[in-house]
Design a protein around this motif. Structure first.
Motif, PDB file in Angstrom:
ATOM      1  N   LEU A  15       0.798  -1.220   0.000  1.00 27.08           N
ATOM      2  CA  LEU A  15       0.000   0.000   0.000  1.00 27.08           C
ATOM      3  C   LEU A  15       0.834   1.276   0.000  1.00 27.08           C
ATOM      4  CD1 LEU A  15      -2.762  -1.058   2.514  1.00 27.08           C
ATOM      5  CD2 LEU A  15      -3.024  -0.680   0.066  1.00 27.08           C
ATOM      6  N   ARG A  16       2.031   1.202   0.565  1.00 21.19           N
ATOM      7  CA  ARG A  16       2.838   2.405   0.717  1.00 21.19           C
ATOM      8  C   ARG A  16       3.088   3.147  -0.592  1.00 21.19           C
ATOM      9  NH1 ARG A  16       8.372   3.416   1.520  1.00 21.19           N
ATOM     10  NH2 ARG A  16       9.106   2.154   3.170  1.00 21.19           N
ATOM     11  N   PRO A  17       3.553   2.477  -1.659  1.00 25.61           N
ATOM     12  CA  PRO A  17       3.811   3.215  -2.906  1.00 25.61           C
ATOM     13  C   PRO A  17       2.549   3.850  -3.496  1.00 25.61           C
ATOM     14  CG  PRO A  17       4.751   1.004  -3.023  1.00 25.61           C
ATOM     15  CD  PRO A  17       3.953   1.082  -1.762  1.00 25.61           C
ATOM     16  N   THR A  23       0.257  11.517  -1.874  1.00 23.19           N
ATOM     17  CA  THR A  23       0.722  12.445  -0.844  1.00 23.19           C
ATOM     18  C   THR A  23       2.053  13.094  -1.171  1.00 23.19           C
ATOM     19  OG1 THR A  23       1.914  10.753   0.409  1.00 23.19           O
ATOM     20  CG2 THR A  23      -0.426  11.091   0.943  1.00 23.19           C
ATOM     21  N   ARG A  24       2.927  12.351  -1.834  1.00 18.88           N
ATOM     22  CA  ARG A  24       4.305  12.802  -2.103  1.00 18.88           C
ATOM     23  C   ARG A  24       5.037  13.178  -0.815  1.00 18.88           C
ATOM     24  NH1 ARG A  24       5.257  10.662  -6.825  1.00 18.88           N
ATOM     25  NH2 ARG A  24       3.954  11.466  -8.460  1.00 18.88           N
ATOM     26  N   SER A  25       4.616  12.534   0.264  1.00 13.63           N
ATOM     27  CA  SER A  25       5.220  12.789   1.570  1.00 13.63           C
ATOM     28  C   SER A  25       5.302  11.473   2.335  1.00 13.63           C
ATOM     29  CB  SER A  25       4.377  13.789   2.356  1.00 13.63           C
ATOM     30  OG  SER A  25       4.693  13.765   3.728  1.00 13.63           O
ATOM     31  N   ASP A  31       1.326   8.213   8.178  1.00 14.91           N
ATOM     32  CA  ASP A  31       0.178   8.573   9.021  1.00 14.91           C
ATOM     33  C   ASP A  31      -1.126   8.004   8.464  1.00 14.91           C
ATOM     34  OD1 ASP A  31       1.832   9.965  10.721  1.00 14.91           O
ATOM     35  OD2 ASP A  31       1.309  11.942   9.933  1.00 14.91           O
ATOM     36  N   ILE A  32      -1.321   8.147   7.154  1.00 20.67           N
ATOM     37  CA  ILE A  32      -2.542   7.658   6.526  1.00 20.67           C
ATOM     38  C   ILE A  32      -2.666   6.150   6.686  1.00 20.67           C
ATOM     39  CG2 ILE A  32      -3.632   7.266   4.276  1.00 20.67           C
ATOM     40  CD1 ILE A  32      -2.566  10.132   3.544  1.00 20.67           C
ATOM     41  N   LEU A  33      -1.579   5.439   6.446  1.00 21.13           N
ATOM     42  CA  LEU A  33      -1.621   3.985   6.545  1.00 21.13           C
ATOM     43  C   LEU A  33      -1.830   3.526   7.982  1.00 21.13           C
ATOM     44  CD1 LEU A  33       1.017   2.929   3.895  1.00 21.13           C
ATOM     45  CD2 LEU A  33      -1.468   2.699   3.786  1.00 21.13           C
ATOM     46  N   GLN A  34      -1.218   4.201   8.926  1.00 19.37           N
ATOM     47  CA  GLN A  34      -1.444   3.836  10.324  1.00 19.37           C
ATOM     48  C   GLN A  34      -2.907   4.025  10.696  1.00 19.37           C
ATOM     49  OE1 GLN A  34       1.401   5.977  12.707  1.00 19.37           O
ATOM     50  NE2 GLN A  34       3.086   4.680  12.037  1.00 19.37           N
TER      51      GLN A  34
END
Length: 58
Positions: A15-17, A23-25, A31-34
Protein backbone atom coordinates in the motif's frame (compact mmCIF):
# COMPACT_ATOMS: atom_id res chain seq x y z
CA UNK A 1 3.21 -12.15 16.78
CA UNK A 2 -0.01 -10.22 17.49
CA UNK A 3 -2.64 -10.33 14.75
CA UNK A 4 -2.60 -6.55 14.22
CA UNK A 5 1.13 -6.65 13.58
CA UNK A 6 0.71 -9.49 11.06
CA UNK A 7 -2.00 -7.54 9.21
CA UNK A 8 0.18 -4.44 9.13
CA UNK A 9 3.31 -6.28 7.96
CA UNK A 10 1.43 -8.23 5.30
CA UNK A 11 -0.15 -5.22 3.55
CA UNK A 12 1.89 -2.14 4.41
CA UNK A 13 4.56 -2.71 1.74
CA UNK A 14 2.03 -3.03 -1.05
CA UNK A 15 0.00 0.00 0.00
CA UNK A 16 2.84 2.41 0.72
CA UNK A 17 3.81 3.22 -2.91
CA UNK A 18 0.17 3.69 -3.88
CA UNK A 19 -0.57 6.14 -1.06
CA UNK A 20 2.72 7.94 -1.69
CA UNK A 21 1.60 8.68 -5.27
CA UNK A 22 -1.09 10.91 -3.80
CA UNK A 23 0.72 12.44 -0.84
CA UNK A 24 4.31 12.80 -2.10
CA UNK A 25 5.22 12.79 1.57
CA UNK A 26 6.68 9.87 3.51
CA UNK A 27 5.36 11.27 6.78
CA UNK A 28 1.81 11.72 5.46
CA UNK A 29 1.90 8.29 3.85
CA UNK A 30 2.89 6.65 7.12
CA UNK A 31 0.18 8.57 9.02
CA UNK A 32 -2.54 7.66 6.53
CA UNK A 33 -1.62 3.98 6.54
CA UNK A 34 -1.44 3.84 10.32
CA UNK A 35 -4.90 5.38 10.55
CA UNK A 36 -6.21 2.94 7.93
CA UNK A 37 -4.94 -0.09 9.81
CA UNK A 38 -6.22 1.20 13.14
CA UNK A 39 -9.69 1.74 11.67
CA UNK A 40 -9.67 -1.73 10.09
CA UNK A 41 -8.65 -3.21 13.42
CA UNK A 42 -11.28 -1.32 15.39
CA UNK A 43 -14.04 -2.34 12.97
CA UNK A 44 -13.13 -6.03 12.86
CA UNK A 45 -15.85 -8.46 13.82
CA UNK A 46 -15.34 -10.28 17.12
CA UNK A 47 -14.84 -13.99 16.67
CA UNK A 48 -13.66 -13.67 13.09
CA UNK A 49 -10.64 -15.93 12.94
CA UNK A 50 -9.16 -14.81 9.66
CA UNK A 51 -9.33 -11.32 8.25
CA UNK A 52 -10.53 -11.00 4.68
CA UNK A 53 -8.86 -7.61 4.45
CA UNK A 54 -6.88 -8.56 1.37
CA UNK A 55 -9.84 -7.89 -0.90
CA UNK A 56 -10.01 -4.34 0.46
CA UNK A 57 -6.28 -3.68 0.59
CA UNK A 58 -4.86 -5.36 -2.50
Amino acid sequence: MPAFHVLYQRHFGALRPYVYLFTRSEEDTEDILQELFIKLWEKRRPGLRQCQCGMYLD
